[in-house]
Design a protein around this motif. Structure first.
Motif, PDB file in Angstrom:
ATOM      1  N   GLN A  16      -3.815  -5.357   5.425  1.00  0.00           N
ATOM      2  CA  GLN A  16      -3.527  -5.037   4.191  1.00  0.00           C
ATOM      3  C   GLN A  16      -4.253  -5.999   3.225  1.00  0.00           C
ATOM      4  O   GLN A  16      -5.253  -6.639   3.652  1.00  0.00           O
ATOM      5  N   GLY A  17      -4.209  -5.345   2.002  1.00  0.00           N
ATOM      6  CA  GLY A  17      -5.144  -6.025   0.868  1.00  0.00           C
ATOM      7  C   GLY A  17      -6.616  -5.727   0.641  1.00  0.00           C
ATOM      8  O   GLY A  17      -7.411  -6.011   0.218  1.00  0.00           O
ATOM      9  N   LYS A  18      -6.657  -4.563   1.331  1.00  0.00           N
ATOM     10  CA  LYS A  18      -8.036  -3.810   1.552  1.00  0.00           C
ATOM     11  C   LYS A  18      -8.092  -2.330   0.584  1.00  0.00           C
ATOM     12  O   LYS A  18      -9.219  -1.815   0.357  1.00  0.00           O
ATOM     13  N   GLY A  19      -7.073  -2.113  -0.121  1.00  0.00           N
ATOM     14  CA  GLY A  19      -6.754  -0.992  -1.107  1.00  0.00           C
ATOM     15  C   GLY A  19      -6.538   0.273  -0.358  1.00  0.00           C
ATOM     16  O   GLY A  19      -6.807   1.145  -1.258  1.00  0.00           O
ATOM     17  N   ILE A  20      -6.137   0.387   0.643  1.00  0.00           N
ATOM     18  CA  ILE A  20      -5.949   1.408   1.521  1.00  0.00           C
ATOM     19  C   ILE A  20      -4.874   2.199   0.997  1.00  0.00           C
ATOM     20  O   ILE A  20      -4.679   3.234   0.623  1.00  0.00           O
TER      21      ILE A  20
END
Length: 81
Positions: free
Chosen positions: A5-9
């Motif tokens: 989460q939070g990686k822009g995936i």
């Protein structure tokens, strides 16, 4: 997974999906999801569109063309298996 989460995936997948729908001439998109998350992409609850058994605030739509249709939306049964 939480570590992803939070990686822009998710953002990249949503933007790619919306771009593909636009290329294919879709007039809009509906989804069942978290308003706070999907709102950043322009999705909003639309009082003219409903999905039986679902709280209205979680049934969201995004117009791609000029207008939002009205009516009851139904999903293919495969989505409920």
């Amino acid at each position: 997974m939480p570590e992803q989460q939070g990686k822009g995936i998710g953002k990249a997948l949503i933007n790619k999906g919306l771009a593909q729908l636009k290329e294919r001439g879709a007039e809009g998109v509906v989804l069942l999801g978290e308003p706070e998350y999907y709102g950043r992409f322009g999705f909003k609850a639309q009082p003219r569109l409903t999905l039986t058994g679902v709280p209205a605030e979680y049934f969201l739509a995004l117009p791609i063309k000029d207008s939002i249709p009205a009516g009851e939306v139904s999903y293919h049964p495969a989505f409920f298996e």
